[in-house]
Design an enzyme around this catalytic site. Structure first.
Site: not given
Length: 408
Positions: A247, A250, A252, A359, A368
């Site tokens: 998760a 994908e 990011s 999330c 990030e």
């Protein structure tokens, strides 16, 4: 209401997969919720309703704790994909309370704000290191040269996974997430199942290594986590590691791809970021709102008393919430089809879900993405598309096949 000739939604349509937003806008302004008999799902289109559904405890990501498949007329889990279901069994995206509550507490004990914040400077240094030779070359394929190796390296650093396996991790992730689409071809399901089996065995091997030789990493922290006298089983750690990597990676990568495409098409907005008028921390929220990496999220109705407006939705029905539609809702966002990287309320986007299934990796994603955009503005202060990109053939996990850009 049901779909009509003037209100159609086919997530496999090539035109929709190039630009879904005209269709999503028409759906949202025509109906708060509609039923699609071809896919046996109710689709929710508006921001207020999507947000409410995400938080409503009358919904579940799973139904098997309160209903049987036979009771609501759905087939049991396909035994051919046993390895995939084994991995999903203890995933936070799959579970409902009390198992979800127990495992989320244990994961949160390991996945602390401090551990995430400690990655901010290393993430920026990693991004700069990847981008310097690409900037010198003057051209890059943003997804494959930068976003993918960058994202996987950040997550590997957090988890304590050796980078020499990053190609395997990328391959397993790409194959597994195909199972989250609305229509899954047989070959894709077979590949996803094989990937799950390979990934599962690798994480079990990693657990054995960390149990013998603990380190300062997430896998060790998951092994050592204790809450109310309980701990995570090895199978629960496997599911947690896989969902965090799949998760997180994908989402990011696709946010960077989708967002930098938006900036390429709106160079004045990129100039605002480069000049410091809009900080990367604010810009990434608009990147997620404008073209989110997750277009759809599904839940099951668990009670007999659920309705959206005047539309009652029966117990056992599957409800699909359209995130991309909600994020373009003019009832919340002024001029929603315009890309405004300094938008004041972009943070109200529905990109990280909500409720008990919000999330858990959202803080890491923000760190990030912020570090990545900050490095990109230094390395590629002016850039343009080398060629017009194309989207993948997937709608739910939304991203590009590639994004080739050049410095100007």
């Amino acid at each position: 209401m049901e779909l009509s000739e003037t209100l159609t939604f086919d997530p496999s349509d090539r035109g929709l997969l190039e630009d879904p937003y005209p269709t999503l806008n028409r759906l949202r302004e025509s109906a708060r919720v509609f039923y699609d008999p071809d896919r046996d799902r109710w689709f929710v289109t508006r921001h207020e309703d999507v947000r409410a559904c995400l938080r409503d405890r009358r919904f579940g990501r799973n139904f098997r704790h309160v209903m049987t498949p036979e009771e609501i007329g759905v087939p049991p889990l396909d035994p051919r994909w046993e390895a995939f279901w084994d991995v999903e069994r203890w995933s936070l995206l799959w579970l409902e309370p009390p198992d979800h509550t127990r495992i989320r507490k244990l994961v949160a004990a390991a996945f602390t704000p401090r551990s995430v914040e400690a990655l901010r400077e290393p993430a920026h240094e990693l991004a700069i290191g990847l981008l310097e030779p690409l900037a010198e070359a003057g051209e890059m394929e943003l997804l494959y040269d930068f976003a993918q190796p960058y994202s996987i390296a950040v997550i590997c650093r957090l988890l304590g996974v050796p980078l020499d396996r990053h190609r395997d991790l990328l391959d397993w992730s790409h194959r597994m997430v195909k199972m989250y689409e609305l229509d899954v071809p047989l070959e894709a399901a077979e590949e996803a199942n094989r990937a799950a089996a390979e990934f599962r065995e690798y994480v079990h091997e990693l657990i054995r290594e960390r149990r013998a030789r603990p380190r300062e990493d997430m896998v060790t922290a998951l092994l050592e986590a204790r809450v109310d006298g309980g701990r995570l089983s090895d199978d629960e750690i496997v599911s947690t590691v896989i969902v965090l990597l799949n998760a997180g990676h994908e989402a990011s990568v696709n946010t960077l791809g989708n967002g930098m495409l938006a900036f390429a098409r709106h160079p004045d907005e990129w100039r605002r970021v480069v000049d410091g008028d809009v900080p990367p921390r604010a810009a990434i929220e608009e990147m997620i709102r404008f073209d989110p990496p997750l277009q759809l999220f599904e839940r099951w109705v668990l009670t007999d008393d659920f309705a959206i407006g005047d539309t009652a939705i029966p117990r056992g029905a599957k409800v699909a919430m359209l995130f991309g539609s909600a994020n373009r809702d003019p009832r919340v966002f002024d001029r929603p089809d315009e890309f405004d990287c300094g938008r004041g309320n972009a943070g109200q986007h529905i990109g990280f879900g909500g409720g008990i299934h919000v999330c858990i990796g959202a803080p890491l994603a923000r760190v990030e993405l912020e570090a990545g955009v900050d490095a990109l503005r230094e390395a590629f202060p002016r850039f343009e598309l080398v060629e017009e990109p194309r989207h993948t053939d997937a709608f739910v996990i939304w991203g590009l096949r590639g994004l080739r850009v050049a410095r100007r």
